[in-house]
Design a protein around this motif. Structure first.
Motif, PDB file in Angstrom:
ATOM      1  N   SER A 103      -5.966  -5.118  -2.127  1.00  0.00           N
ATOM      2  CA  SER A 103      -6.986  -4.053  -2.038  1.00  0.00           C
ATOM      3  C   SER A 103      -6.365  -2.740  -1.584  1.00  0.00           C
ATOM      4  O   SER A 103      -6.942  -1.999  -0.782  1.00  0.00           O
ATOM      5  CB  SER A 103      -8.103  -4.458  -1.076  1.00  0.00           C
ATOM      6  N   GLY A 104      -5.167  -2.467  -2.086  1.00  0.00           N
ATOM      7  CA  GLY A 104      -4.532  -1.187  -1.848  1.00  0.00           C
ATOM      8  C   GLY A 104      -3.750  -1.066  -0.560  1.00  0.00           C
ATOM      9  O   GLY A 104      -3.203   0.016  -0.288  1.00  0.00           O
ATOM     10  N   SER A 105      -3.678  -2.134   0.235  1.00  0.00           N
ATOM     11  CA  SER A 105      -2.901  -2.030   1.464  1.00  0.00           C
ATOM     12  C   SER A 105      -2.126  -3.320   1.716  1.00  0.00           C
ATOM     13  O   SER A 105      -2.453  -4.370   1.154  1.00  0.00           O
ATOM     14  CB  SER A 105      -3.811  -1.718   2.661  1.00  0.00           C
ATOM     15  N   CYS A 106      -1.108  -3.210   2.539  1.00  0.00           N
ATOM     16  CA  CYS A 106      -0.292  -4.377   2.830  1.00  0.00           C
ATOM     17  C   CYS A 106      -0.948  -5.229   3.906  1.00  0.00           C
ATOM     18  O   CYS A 106      -1.477  -4.691   4.890  1.00  0.00           O
ATOM     19  CB  CYS A 106       1.107  -3.948   3.303  1.00  0.00           C
ATOM     20  N   PRO A 107      -0.892  -6.536   3.746  1.00  0.00           N
ATOM     21  CA  PRO A 107      -1.501  -7.414   4.746  1.00  0.00           C
ATOM     22  C   PRO A 107      -0.608  -7.563   5.967  1.00  0.00           C
ATOM     23  O   PRO A 107       0.516  -7.047   5.997  1.00  0.00           O
ATOM     24  CB  PRO A 107      -1.606  -8.741   4.001  1.00  0.00           C
TER      25      PRO A 107
END
Length: 127
Positions: A103-107
């Motif tokens: 969703s557009g970001s790193c976990p």
């Protein structure tokens, strides 16, 4: 596909420092998540830190926050892990790994979210 090669491990006394390097190759280096992980025989692999190679955001495990710093040199496609104030509990094989954004970001640096792995480098801290 991303290929990763770690270097920089070694032996150090407690209180010392080491810097690990993770050189990445592949066409998507500037828009992926790269993390550092460590594992001790008989224990699960533990996330240490991660960086978003595009945005530069970082995340750290509580056990290393304030002592370890993850950084990157995009000109060299390399991610570093500067480790200061090392203690014997930091002894492990350290791996870098790459994975996609979600969703557009790193976990968070959870090993389950990272799919491409290096071969590992040993870090030994003596008391």
């Amino acid at each position: 596909q991303v290929q990763l090669v770690e270097s920089g491990g070694g032996s150090v006394q407690a209180g010392g420092s080491l810097r690990l390097s993770c050189e990445a190759s592949g066409s998507t280096y500037d828009s992926i998540c790269i993390g550092w992980f460590r594992q001790v025989p008989g224990k699960e692999r533990e996330g240490v830190a991660r960086v978003d190679t595009g945005y530069g955001s970082t995340r750290y495990a509580a056990s290393v926050k304030g002592r370890f710093t993850i950084s990157q040199d995009n000109a060299k496609n390399t991610v570093y892990l500067q480790m200061n104030s090392l203690n014997p509990e930091d002894t492990a094989t350290y791996y870098c790994a790459a994975g996609p954004r979600y969703s557009g970001s790193c976990p968070d640096p959870d090993p389950r979210n990272f799919y491409y792995w290096g071969q590992g480098t040993q870090v030994t801290v003596s008391s």
